[in-house]
Design a protein around this motif. Structure first.
Motif, mmCIF file in Angstrom:
data_model
loop_
_atom_site.group_PDB
_atom_site.id
_atom_site.type_symbol
_atom_site.label_atom_id
_atom_site.label_comp_id
_atom_site.label_asym_id
_atom_site.label_seq_id
_atom_site.Cartn_x
_atom_site.Cartn_y
_atom_site.Cartn_z
ATOM 1 N N ILE B 232 -5.426 -37.500 -0.613
ATOM 2 C CA ILE B 232 -4.320 -36.661 -0.889
ATOM 3 C C ILE B 232 -3.923 -35.728 0.279
ATOM 4 N N LEU B 233 -4.939 -35.596 1.224
ATOM 5 C CA LEU B 233 -4.100 -34.756 2.294
ATOM 6 C C LEU B 233 -4.167 -35.695 3.615
ATOM 7 N N GLY B 234 -4.259 -37.054 3.132
ATOM 8 C CA GLY B 234 -4.253 -37.835 4.346
ATOM 9 C C GLY B 234 -4.955 -37.804 5.622
ATOM 10 N N ILE B 235 -6.644 -37.508 5.262
ATOM 11 C CA ILE B 235 -7.294 -37.511 6.311
ATOM 12 C C ILE B 235 -8.479 -38.537 6.189
ATOM 13 N N SER B 236 -8.769 -38.718 7.337
ATOM 14 C CA SER B 236 -9.858 -40.040 7.368
ATOM 15 C C SER B 236 -10.958 -39.540 6.581
ATOM 16 N N GLU B 237 -11.525 -40.382 5.666
ATOM 17 C CA GLU B 237 -12.793 -39.952 4.756
ATOM 18 C C GLU B 237 -14.000 -39.479 5.541
ATOM 19 N N SER B 238 -13.988 -40.427 6.932
ATOM 20 C CA SER B 238 -15.148 -39.927 7.540
ATOM 21 C C SER B 238 -15.079 -38.387 7.949
ATOM 22 N N ASN B 239 -13.912 -37.905 8.029
ATOM 23 C CA ASN B 239 -13.818 -36.464 8.352
ATOM 24 C C ASN B 239 -13.848 -35.228 7.233
ATOM 25 N N VAL B 240 -14.301 -35.818 6.201
ATOM 26 C CA VAL B 240 -14.329 -34.896 5.007
ATOM 27 C C VAL B 240 -15.575 -34.958 4.550
ATOM 28 N N ARG B 241 -16.133 -33.532 4.364
ATOM 29 C CA ARG B 241 -17.473 -33.402 3.816
ATOM 30 C C ARG B 241 -17.404 -32.550 2.584
ATOM 31 N N VAL B 242 -17.865 -32.772 1.489
ATOM 32 C CA VAL B 242 -18.031 -31.886 0.384
ATOM 33 C C VAL B 242 -19.289 -31.660 -0.054
ATOM 34 N N VAL B 243 -19.409 -30.278 -0.499
ATOM 35 C CA VAL B 243 -20.910 -30.039 -0.646
ATOM 36 C C VAL B 243 -20.626 -29.188 -2.074
ATOM 37 N N ALA B 244 -21.690 -29.619 -3.007
ATOM 38 C CA ALA B 244 -21.592 -28.938 -4.143
ATOM 39 C C ALA B 244 -22.790 -28.064 -4.011
ATOM 40 N N PRO B 245 -22.766 -26.851 -3.899
ATOM 41 C CA PRO B 245 -24.109 -25.931 -3.630
ATOM 42 C C PRO B 245 -24.791 -25.743 -5.022
ATOM 43 N N GLU B 246 -25.127 -24.432 -5.225
ATOM 44 C CA GLU B 246 -25.701 -24.105 -6.542
ATOM 45 C C GLU B 246 -24.284 -24.297 -7.375
ATOM 46 N N VAL B 247 -24.535 -25.072 -8.699
ATOM 47 C CA VAL B 247 -23.434 -25.096 -9.748
ATOM 48 C C VAL B 247 -23.928 -24.778 -10.868
ATOM 49 N N GLY B 248 -23.194 -23.653 -11.394
ATOM 50 C CA GLY B 248 -23.736 -22.863 -12.419
ATOM 51 C C GLY B 248 -23.324 -23.282 -13.955
ATOM 52 N N GLY B 249 -23.486 -24.790 -14.023
ATOM 53 C CA GLY B 249 -23.292 -25.381 -15.040
ATOM 54 C C GLY B 249 -21.617 -26.088 -15.177
ATOM 55 N N GLY B 250 -21.775 -27.192 -16.040
ATOM 56 C CA GLY B 250 -20.417 -27.943 -15.810
ATOM 57 C C GLY B 250 -20.061 -28.467 -17.136
ATOM 58 N N PHE B 251 -20.979 -29.142 -17.843
ATOM 59 C CA PHE B 251 -20.522 -29.771 -19.211
ATOM 60 C C PHE B 251 -19.406 -30.646 -19.409
ATOM 61 N N GLY B 252 -19.167 -31.296 -18.043
ATOM 62 C CA GLY B 252 -17.820 -32.138 -17.910
ATOM 63 C C GLY B 252 -16.835 -31.272 -17.401
ATOM 64 N N SER B 253 -16.875 -30.038 -17.599
ATOM 65 C CA SER B 253 -15.417 -29.185 -17.004
ATOM 66 C C SER B 253 -15.443 -29.418 -15.771
ATOM 67 N N LYS B 254 -16.443 -29.704 -14.819
ATOM 68 C CA LYS B 254 -16.221 -29.922 -13.407
ATOM 69 C C LYS B 254 -16.305 -31.347 -12.944
ATOM 70 N N ILE B 255 -15.835 -32.262 -13.633
ATOM 71 C CA ILE B 255 -15.736 -33.555 -13.234
ATOM 72 C C ILE B 255 -14.523 -34.214 -13.179
ATOM 73 N N ARG B 256 -13.717 -33.303 -12.528
ATOM 74 C CA ARG B 256 -12.324 -33.542 -11.974
ATOM 75 C C ARG B 256 -12.003 -33.199 -10.736
ATOM 76 N N VAL B 257 -11.106 -34.028 -9.909
ATOM 77 C CA VAL B 257 -10.483 -33.445 -8.633
ATOM 78 C C VAL B 257 -9.480 -32.357 -9.129
#
Ligand code: FAD
Lengths: 286, 783
Positions: B232-257
């Motif tokens: 979406i941002l048009g950046i090389s995937e190798s230049n993108v890093r995503v970190v999920a630190p502590e995540v306080g629950g999801g139950f499916g509600s956090k499985i979306r971009v």
């Protein structure tokens, strides 16, 4: 969910607090336990630009008995009421109601003065205080005045306190020996606000109901005294059929609202059931 | 052969000390300098054209750095938000951009962002933004949305219908012809609002000169977010890093971009400063996707002896204002609606509809709770109609042990399971016969007890890769790296992204058994795209069946290499060397062993390695199993309904679950406790309610009631063990089982309690008022 900007003072005496309220007029609000006011501010439903925190005004936290009354300081927490030995003996209606308010955090922070001043028709103390014929001592720029419970609760979120008045004390006539009270609250989850609740204080002497006072929570835009029930039961022996007949009249003069938890019909039905159960519970000890 | 010691041990979760002492770092706890805070201005209208956005007064407010609208950012949206195939390849759906551009379709949709020096300043400025809307008629109800003349959300699609698809097999006409009994029933799956204790939050940091983007997000899917940020941002995937630190629950509600992940990143790129957005609860209930909101209409063909011949379910799905990323995943419910039972024909239809509500997507169970509710209510309806006990109806229709591996009408193959073993155990635990006698006695006294069963099966695992590629458009497998350090300690990197499931503990247990290294010396890392290969993240009770087994396989590979090095060190033939409990020795002479510590060191010393062997002691696995895994179980709920008030009290809750091998029974029980509570929430308390104009009436936790500990009984749990044949550990899934099973168990119990009042079904949630109305509609008379 961040409140709009406001200024904040922490006066050390009641006169100072009143002076601050006078100075800032309609813009100012008293802050006690903050458990009704702060949520409203976080939702920006209330946007006072000045808060007068009375939390450090001395001598507003007490429960004591004096000249036939129980006097409760306005800053006394729900928790302190719940666990007061004096109240457990003299006014179990209040300890019973206090124990059913919110959760322990709320009970530790919330104050009886704040609960009264907030005048939430779904709050638990107002119906109790109405049933107990409490008297409200308020301090304002012109000194102190006393307001009877029936005049205190005016409408949804409206008490008869002036914006520059501070509730200092709540006084309740000590019920005579043998008088018993209980608070029955019906809610969907244990820590929710009431859909309907009933505060009942009854005294049976010999074979006669000599005192009966019933307050209703959630049955109108303010707490309601179920005078129909009281009339029907006063002077009766307190037999089951009498209790049942009296409880039927819990709907008299009520105007319950429709919301996600209940229709007016359902609320009226609950008021009757809870009133009957409360009366049965109190007189069963007899 | 390693001796299994840690697998099966209820050791304490290593995650907990930091979490219970408040020292874990969630997104909002991460230190950052030069931070800009983002506040999202959201639509107050359910359906409206945006005529203009007046930002002048807001721009002048204290602390404001920038204000951006959809129009401003449109040129930078390189692609719309992703939508996956998920069982419905031919659906119609609109382009969905992170911010509304011309039109809003639900209350809570982003319309502008305020970037300011503090959160408070951003919110203050947000209040000064005036959005001019031209209101349009809104529609929130599934059936009304597809009526002729309904307001159309997305004009380019022509109507609010996204899809209308069939899933049928067997001769349904013949089944109904043969039927002695037919039943029709409408079942309501009310809208649920997932309430993770930690709402979402994102911190994006774009480094201008290196063109590198790091995003910390409270997400279940850091790996997928990385891919889509790049696209979406048009950046090389190798230049993108995503970190999920502590995540306080999801139950499916956090499985979306999510839009905010894109918006913070775009804002950071524009400003050259890190940008943080933390969702508050007020936003959370509108901006994070909702779950369920379906109507199931079912027709049942059965025989008088209780045999179910076939069912014809129609699933009406409320998609909300857009098609969410996995918005059609709930159609899985139709694919698995046959449950634990045999039948001759199945005639399913799923219809997806747009309405002016928050988009719906996966929520704990995603399709399977709906399926299980359907089939378990069907079993009880047949029981009621035939007068046969619900237990016997289930036994009569069960897939039998000898039928396994059993292939359903729609072509899914169950891996294993004898469904009578969990049922028998649960019946014994409640003393079913005595309970039924007590129920009859109490009814005579006007006390209404109900007993509800649920004998569920569940599809978990998500791989196999080929199957998920075909069905959902994504190849899903398990990923792990097991890497031994110089001193013989291990780092395990996993592709799953736990947010409460305890993988740091349980996967260390798995590796410990294979390598013979103490669990304390094994660190499990996850939730950071920079530390390892592409992982497939955590949802659908998939992690342990996939990534947990991938850990086992990588550890086995490491063990094998260790054995080879050991043979060299021992100057023995490879074939004679065995590896046990962290030591390698020549068969029969364990006293002359080399330890894993010595082997690991040798792996980094060229003079001690076998000739030609690469250094290091590390293995990577992409695990692709041959099938899904199919846990099963029996839950029994006993309720008492107050005949006067309609209040329900759960007297007992018994659950017997079979999830195959249990790596850590305490963690399994924890998943069950939370899951059962959540399912009870759907049965008794929760319901997201919109008014006709599309305003959310349950917009706070005062009105949207989630269950609390004091509203729940003490759960009585037990287990049976049927290892899955499709993975080396024999594990199945358990993350969603509790939720899937408990809703129908509770509702079957309530309907059973109200049988004397002629009640055949109760729409969820079973509120006291609803039950009171049902009991008193005939003046409270019982039959
Ligand atoms: C999660 C939650 C659950 C709750 N559940 C319940 C429940 O079940 N039942 C229930 O009854 N209540 C419930 N409450 C409300 C709680 O009891 C509050 O504490 C109480 O209503 C207000 O008391 P306070 O001291 O917090 O008042 P504050 O919030 O400080 O003030 C409330 C209002 O009263 C005014 N005020 C306060 N003190 C004085 C005074 N001495 N003189 C003049 N004006 C004053 C303030 O200006 C403000 O307008 C709940 C609250 C929360 C947050």
């Amino acid at each position: 969910m961040i409140p709009a900007a406001f200024d904040y003072v922490v006066p050390r005496t009641l006169p100072e607090a009143v002076a601050e309220l006078v100075k800032h007029g309609q813009e100012a609000k008293v802050l006690a336990g903050g458990h009704s006011l702060i949520p409203l501010m976080k939702l920006r439903l209330s946007t006072p630009s000045f808060l007068v925190d009375i939390g450090r005004v001395g001598n507003l936290t007490y429960i004591r008995e004096e000249d036939g009354h129980v006097a409760i300081g306005a800053l006394t927490s729900h928790h302190d009421i719940e666990f007061s030995e004096l109240l457990k003996n003299k006014l179990p209606l209040l300890t019973s109601a206090a124990s059913q308010i919110g959760d322990p955090q709320v009970r530790n922070r919330g104050t009886i003065g704040g609960a009264a001043a907030h005048a939430d028709p779904f709050g638990d103390f107002p119906a109790c205080l109405l049933a107990l014929d409490a008297e409200f001592k308020a301090v304002g720029p012109r000194g102190e005045r006393s307001i009877a419970a029936r005049d205190f609760f005016v409408d949804t979120f409206t008490s008869s306190l002036e914006p520059n008045e501070i509730l200092r004390e709540i006084r309740i006539p000590t019920p005579p020996p043998g008088s018993r009270g209980t608070y029955l609250k019906f809610s969907r989850r244990s820590q929710d606000w009431a859909i309907v609740a009933v505060a009942a204080q009854v005294r049976v002497t010999g074979h006669e109901v000599t005192q009966v006072a019933v307050g209703l929570t959630g049955m109108g835009s303010r707490p309601i005294r179920a005078s129909g029930v009281e009339q029907a039961l006063r002077g009766k022996a307190g037999h089951d059929d009498e209790l049942r007949a009296a409880a039927e009249r819990a709907v008299d003069g009520t105007d319950p609202q429709q919301d996600l938890n209940g229709s007016p019909d359902y609320r009226r039905h609950l008021a009757q059931v809870l009133t009957r159960r409360a009366l049965e519970q109190i007189t069963a000890h007899h | 052969m390693a001796i299994s010691q840690m697998v099966g041990a209820s050791i304490k979760r290593r995650e907990d000390p930091r979490l219970v002492t408040g020292t874990g770092s969630y997104v909002d706890d991460l230190p950052q300098t030069a931070l800009v805070h983002m506040h999202v201005v959201r639509s107050s209208e359910a359906h409206a054209r945006i005529l203009g956005i007046e930002t002048g007064r807001a721009k002048e407010a204290d602390g404001v750095v920038a204000i951006l609208t959809g129009k401003d950012l449109k040129p930078e949206f390189g692609a719309p938000l992703p939508v996956t195939v998920c069982f419905v390849p031919d659906k119609k759906y609109p382009n969905h951009y992170p911010m509304a551009i011309d039109k809003v379709h639900y209350v809570g949709e982003p319309v502008a962002i305020v970037l300011a020096s503090s959160r408070a300043a951003a919110e203050d400025a947000g209040e000064r933004i005036e959005v001019k809307y031209q209101s349009l008629p809104a529609v929130v109800d599934i059936e009304k949305a597809i009526e002729a003349g309904a307001p159309v959300l997305h004009e380019e699609l022509g109507s609010n219908l996204s899809y209308d698809v069939k899933f049928a097999a067997g001769d349904i006409e013949a089944a109904f012809k043969e039927a002695e009994i037919t039943i029709k029933q409408r079942l309501i799956q009310q809208r649920l609002i997932p309430i993770a204790i930690e709402p979402r939050g994102v911190l994006a940091d774009y480094k201008t000169f290196s063109n590198k983007l790091t995003v910390w997000s409270s997400t279940q899917i850091p790996h997928f977010v990385k891919v889509w940020l790049a696209v979406i941002l048009g950046i090389s995937e190798s230049n993108v890093r995503v970190v999920a630190p502590e995540v306080g629950g999801g139950f499916g509600s956090k499985i979306r971009v999510y839009p905010e992940e894109i918006l913070t990143a775009l804002a950071s790129r524009r400003l050259g400063r890190p940008v943080k957005w933390i969702e508050d609860r007020n936003e959370n209930v509108k901006a994070t996707h909702h779950g369920r909101d379906q109507i199931w209409d079912v027709e049942i063909a059965a025989k008088k002896d209780g045999t179910v011949l076939g069912i014809r379910p129609t699933q009406w799905l409320n998609l909300g204002g857009y098609c969410s990323q996995f918005g059609t995943f709930q159609v899985l419910g139709m694919l698995v609606a046959q449950g634990a039972y045999k039948m001759k024909a199945f005639d399913g239809r799923s219809v997806g509809v747009f309405t002016n509500t928050t988009p719906t997507d996966a929520y704990r169970g995603a399709g399977r709770p709906e399926a299980t509710y359907l089939i378990e209510r069907v079993m009880d309806l047949v029981a009621r109609e035939t007068g046969i006990d619900p237990v016997e109806i289930r036994r009569k229709n069960f897939v039998r042990a000898e039928d396994q591996p059993f292939t359903t009408l729609l072509g899914l193959t169950y891996d294993s399971g004898d469904y009578t073993i969990t049922l028998d155990k649960a019946l014994e635990m409640v003393d079913y016969a005595a309970l039924r006698r007590e129920q009859a006695e109490k009814r005579k006294q006007g006390t209404y007890i109900g007993i509800g069963l649920c004998t569920y099966i569940e599809i978990c695992g998500l791989g196999p890769a080929a199957a998920t590629q075909a069905a959902t458009g994504v190849s899903l497998w398990g990923m792990s790296v097991v890497n031994l350090h110089f001193t013989g300690k291990a780092t395990v990197i996993i592709g799953s992204s736990p947010h409460g499931q305890g993988h740091e503990t349980t996967y260390a247990q798995v590796a410990s058994d294979v390598l013979g290294i103490p669990v304390e010396d094994i660190d499990v890392q996850h939730g950071d795209t920079a530390i390892g290969p592409m992982g497939m993240d955590t949802y659908g009770s998939r992690s342990t069946a996939l990534d947990g087994n991938a850990v086992h396989i990588s550890a086995m590979k490491v063990q094998e290499k260790a054995r080879k090095i050991a043979a060299h060190l021992l100057e023995a033939a490879e074939g004679d060397v065995v590896y046990e409990n962290g030591k390698a020795f020549v068969k029969g002479t364990p006293s002359k062993a080399v330890t894993i510590q010595e082997i690991a060191m040798a792996a980094f010393q060229t003079n001690r390695l076998p000739k030609g062997m690469e250094g290091g002691l590390e293995a990577t696995t992409f695990f692709d199993p041959s099938n899904f895994v199919w846990p099963f179980g029996a839950h029994i709920c006993v309720v008492e309904v107050d005949g006067e008030t309609g209040a329900t009290k759960i007297l007992r809750y018994v659950a017997v679950d079979d999830c195959g091998t249990r790596i850590n029974p305490m963690v399994v029980d924890g998943q069950l406790h939370g899951g059962i509570a959540q399912g009870i929430g759907q049965a008794l308390f929760e319901e997201g309610v919109y008014d006709e104009a599309g305003q959310l009436r349950t917009g706070s936790l005062v009105d949207y009631l989630i269950p609390t500990a004091s509203d729940l009984p003490s759960f009585e749990l037990a287990a049976t063990f049927t290892p899955s044949p499709v993975n080396p550990l024999g594990t199945k899934g358990i993350g969603e089982a509790g939720t899937i099973a408990s809703t129908p168990a509770v509702m079957n119990a309530i309907v059973d309690a109200l049988q004397p009042f002629g009640v055949r079904d109760v729409a969820m949630p079973a509120t006291p008022q609803k039950l009171w109305q049902l009991m008193h509609r005939n003046g409270g008379t019982t039959r």
